[in-house]
Scaffold this motif. Structure first.
Motif, mmCIF file in Angstrom:
data_model
loop_
_atom_site.group_PDB
_atom_site.id
_atom_site.type_symbol
_atom_site.label_atom_id
_atom_site.label_comp_id
_atom_site.label_asym_id
_atom_site.label_seq_id
_atom_site.Cartn_x
_atom_site.Cartn_y
_atom_site.Cartn_z
ATOM 1 N N ALA A 54 0.842 -1.201 0.000
ATOM 2 C CA ALA A 54 0.000 0.000 0.000
ATOM 3 C C ALA A 54 0.880 1.255 0.000
ATOM 4 O O ALA A 54 2.114 1.162 0.039
ATOM 5 N N CYS A 55 0.225 2.408 -0.027
ATOM 6 C CA CYS A 55 0.924 3.708 -0.001
ATOM 7 C C CYS A 55 0.291 4.606 1.057
ATOM 8 O O CYS A 55 -0.892 4.493 1.344
ATOM 9 N N GLY A 56 1.085 5.533 1.561
ATOM 10 C CA GLY A 56 0.577 6.606 2.430
ATOM 11 C C GLY A 56 -0.191 6.073 3.628
ATOM 12 O O GLY A 56 0.257 5.166 4.344
ATOM 13 N N THR A 57 -1.363 6.657 3.832
ATOM 14 C CA THR A 57 -2.183 6.271 4.978
ATOM 15 C C THR A 57 -2.556 4.789 4.927
ATOM 16 O O THR A 57 -2.596 4.108 5.957
ATOM 17 N N SER A 58 -2.812 4.283 3.733
ATOM 18 C CA SER A 58 -3.181 2.864 3.615
ATOM 19 C C SER A 58 -2.014 1.972 4.043
ATOM 20 O O SER A 58 -2.214 0.901 4.634
ATOM 21 N N TYR A 59 -0.791 2.415 3.766
ATOM 22 C CA TYR A 59 0.389 1.677 4.241
ATOM 23 C C TYR A 59 0.427 1.668 5.774
ATOM 24 O O TYR A 59 0.725 0.648 6.401
ATOM 25 N N HIS A 60 0.084 2.811 6.353
ATOM 26 C CA HIS A 60 0.067 2.862 7.834
ATOM 27 C C HIS A 60 -0.988 1.912 8.414
ATOM 28 O O HIS A 60 -0.772 1.300 9.456
ATOM 29 N N SER A 102 -6.148 -0.099 -0.475
ATOM 30 C CA SER A 102 -6.246 1.170 -1.197
ATOM 31 C C SER A 102 -7.652 1.734 -1.079
ATOM 32 O O SER A 102 -8.606 1.082 -1.504
ATOM 33 N N GLN A 103 -7.764 2.915 -0.503
ATOM 34 C CA GLN A 103 -9.067 3.566 -0.412
ATOM 35 C C GLN A 103 -9.673 3.675 -1.801
ATOM 36 O O GLN A 103 -10.781 3.221 -2.038
ATOM 37 N N SER A 104 -8.933 4.274 -2.719
ATOM 38 C CA SER A 104 -9.470 4.564 -4.058
ATOM 39 C C SER A 104 -9.479 3.338 -4.958
ATOM 40 O O SER A 104 -10.296 3.243 -5.872
ATOM 41 N N GLY A 105 -8.558 2.430 -4.748
ATOM 42 C CA GLY A 105 -8.411 1.292 -5.656
ATOM 43 C C GLY A 105 -7.774 1.681 -6.978
ATOM 44 O O GLY A 105 -7.755 0.893 -7.926
ATOM 45 N N GLU A 106 -7.242 2.899 -7.051
ATOM 46 C CA GLU A 106 -6.698 3.392 -8.329
ATOM 47 C C GLU A 106 -5.228 3.795 -8.216
ATOM 48 O O GLU A 106 -4.684 4.376 -9.149
ATOM 49 N N THR A 107 -4.598 3.539 -7.098
ATOM 50 C CA THR A 107 -3.235 4.031 -6.890
ATOM 51 C C THR A 107 -2.239 3.299 -7.795
ATOM 52 O O THR A 107 -2.097 2.072 -7.727
ATOM 53 N N ALA A 108 -1.556 4.082 -8.638
ATOM 54 C CA ALA A 108 -0.696 3.487 -9.670
ATOM 55 C C ALA A 108 0.469 2.703 -9.071
ATOM 56 O O ALA A 108 0.830 1.640 -9.592
ATOM 57 N N ASP A 109 1.052 3.194 -7.990
ATOM 58 C CA ASP A 109 2.185 2.473 -7.392
ATOM 59 C C ASP A 109 1.757 1.076 -6.933
ATOM 60 O O ASP A 109 2.487 0.103 -7.116
ATOM 61 N N SER A 110 0.581 0.992 -6.342
ATOM 62 C CA SER A 110 0.097 -0.315 -5.881
ATOM 63 C C SER A 110 -0.236 -1.201 -7.089
ATOM 64 O O SER A 110 0.048 -2.400 -7.096
ATOM 65 N N ARG A 111 -0.818 -0.580 -8.105
ATOM 66 C CA ARG A 111 -1.183 -1.375 -9.287
ATOM 67 C C ARG A 111 0.065 -1.964 -9.946
ATOM 68 O O ARG A 111 0.044 -3.114 -10.434
ATOM 69 N N ALA A 112 1.160 -1.210 -9.964
ATOM 70 C CA ALA A 112 2.391 -1.718 -10.577
ATOM 71 C C ALA A 112 2.831 -3.012 -9.887
ATOM 72 O O ALA A 112 3.288 -3.954 -10.542
ATOM 73 N N VAL A 113 2.648 -3.082 -8.572
ATOM 74 C CA VAL A 113 3.007 -4.316 -7.849
ATOM 75 C C VAL A 113 2.035 -5.429 -8.216
ATOM 76 O O VAL A 113 2.435 -6.570 -8.473
ATOM 77 N N ALA A 154 -7.051 14.304 2.679
ATOM 78 C CA ALA A 154 -6.508 13.627 3.862
ATOM 79 C C ALA A 154 -7.431 12.467 4.233
ATOM 80 O O ALA A 154 -8.612 12.654 4.511
ATOM 81 N N SER A 155 -6.878 11.280 4.245
ATOM 82 C CA SER A 155 -7.686 10.089 4.510
ATOM 83 C C SER A 155 -7.906 9.923 6.019
ATOM 84 O O SER A 155 -6.957 9.989 6.800
ATOM 85 N N THR A 156 -9.144 9.735 6.411
ATOM 86 C CA THR A 156 -9.440 9.555 7.843
ATOM 87 C C THR A 156 -10.287 8.301 8.054
ATOM 88 O O THR A 156 -9.819 7.304 8.582
ATOM 89 N N LYS A 157 -11.535 8.356 7.571
ATOM 90 C CA LYS A 157 -12.425 7.219 7.840
ATOM 91 C C LYS A 157 -11.993 5.971 7.065
ATOM 92 O O LYS A 157 -12.284 4.850 7.479
ATOM 93 N N ALA A 158 -11.269 6.148 5.951
ATOM 94 C CA ALA A 158 -10.803 4.955 5.233
ATOM 95 C C ALA A 158 -9.756 4.222 6.073
ATOM 96 O O ALA A 158 -9.731 2.991 6.108
ATOM 97 N N TYR A 159 -8.901 4.991 6.757
ATOM 98 C CA TYR A 159 -7.855 4.378 7.604
ATOM 99 C C TYR A 159 -8.481 3.502 8.687
ATOM 100 O O TYR A 159 -8.098 2.343 8.871
ATOM 101 N N THR A 160 -9.463 4.040 9.397
ATOM 102 C CA THR A 160 -10.055 3.252 10.481
ATOM 103 C C THR A 160 -10.864 2.079 9.909
ATOM 104 O O THR A 160 -10.855 0.990 10.472
#
Ligand code: M6R
Length: 357
Positions: A54-60, A102-113, A154-160
């Motif tokens: 994952a990336c960013g908040t989703s990685y956390h 992934s909150q959005s399901g569209e993050t290119a870095d994650s898709r590359a993996v 800023a992602s909040t409710k997706a993180y929780t």
């Protein structure tokens, strides 16, 4: 729509108790037991190691997920930043399962993996707020976050929501492996939802902390140990992206290995103390920075509090503390950005979904 809220971010922070209850309803069958796709259950049972990407908040959220799956389901887990993993893939186990968060399901870095993983013939599960998104379509399985649209950058409710769903997945996998547990995630998440409500009612105190500690500072440190450390990484990201204050999340014990040199008279240090087994150590770290002039603010949990703590979180199950401890961090960042006249919902240089590598 924002309704009566001045910003989507504040609305989305306030929606978190509702999101927890929604997740409880969606992942429960008519007998009140966990309900998860049989295929996902089988894939988790088969895996000798889980790789969270994952990336960013989703990685956390993935870092918290690693702890949950290892402690509850006894499956080894590695959490990786997608943009690093793709160019620096570790040795994989024999039967890996990949989880993309992934909150959005569209993050290119994650898709590359995901593309690489599919080439290698491995199975992938996407945990997303947008079923039907690219990462959801291209993976073998999907778990929905049921958080409702998240509009603020800023992602909040997706993180929780991600952490709650990871806890449910961990427990379902434990059941599949015949592991006896005295932890019922649906019951515990209901307690979390109530605790979140209590904190959402303490906005005045969060605003006061933001004003006292962050109105003029150029930097800020968040310190914690164990699960609190992961939440500190998220707290620092949140503060950076919307208030432009340079912030770092730090493992309490690592301070003395370099970073404590940055502490000066008045440097804000916000500490999380929700973990019983490291409470004494983190309290020691707070004293160390205070002795060097830091302006300290401790957020603790009922049962572990000390006299000067600024916020005491309601007591919840130790597996799920990040769900509650992140909430004051989100609100403090929100008010810090507001006090500094920043564009809370649309911070500079950022997009809601990052569709380029
Ligand atoms: O949609 P995703 O969850 O894949 O997005 C990942 C990150 O870009 C995202 O979490 C970002 O870090 C947020 N803006 C943080 O608040």
């Amino acid at each position: 729509e924002k309704g009566t809220y001045p910003h989507f971010m504040l609305k989305e922070i306030d929606e978190q108790p509702f999101v927890m209850r929604n997740i409880i309803n969606q992942y429960q069958n008519e007998n009140g037991d966990l309900k998860l796709d049989d295929d996902i259950r089988a894939a988790m049972k088969d895996a000798d190691r889980v790789y969270i990407i994952a990336c960013g908040t989703s990685y956390h959220a993935g870092l918290v997920g690693k702890q949950l799956i290892e402690n509850i389901a006894n499956i080894p887990v590695e959490s990786h930043i997608a943009s690093e993993f793709v160019y620096n893939m570790p040795l994989l186990s024999e039967k890996p399962l990949f989880i993309f968060i992934s909150q959005s399901g569209e993050t290119a870095d994650s898709r590359a993996v995901l593309v690489e993983v599919k080439k290698l013939g491995h199975k992938a599960l996407t945990i997303t707020n947008v079923p039907g998104s690219t990462l959801s379509r291209e993976a073998d399985y999907t778990l929905n976050l049921y958080a409702g649209p998240e509009i603020a950058v800023a992602s909040t409710k997706a993180y929780t929501a991600q952490i709650a769903v990871l806890a449910i997945l961990a427990v379902d996998s434990a059941h599949a492996k015949g592991i006896e547990l005295d932890f019922n995630p649906l019951q515990e998440l209901a307690i979390v939802a109530n605790a979140m409500e209590v904190l959402c009612d303490q906005k005045e105190e969060m605003e006061k902390i933001a004003r006292e500690f962050l109105a003029v500072t150029r930097n800020c440190f968040f310190i914690g140990r164990a699960a609190d450390y992961y939440v500190c990484l998220e707290a620092a990201l949140k503060l950076k992206e919307i208030s432009y204050i340079q912030a770092e999340g730090f493992a309490g014990g690592e301070l003395k290995h370099g970073t404590i040199a940055l502490i000066e008279e008045g440097t804000p240090v916000i500490a999380l103390a929700t973990q019983e087994h490291v409470n004494l150590s983190i309290r020691g770290n707070v004293k160390e920075v205070a002795a060097r002039g830091a302006y300290t603010c401790v957020i603790s949990m009922d049962g572990l509090q000390e006299e000067d703590d600024r916020i005491v979180l309601p007591k919840i199950h130790p597996f799920l503390t990040p769900l509650v401890s992140v909430l004051p961090m989100q609100l403090i960042s929100y008010y810090a950005a507001l006090h500094r006249d920043c564009d809370v919902d649309k911070p500079r240089n950022l997009a809601k979904s990052v569709t380029v590598e």
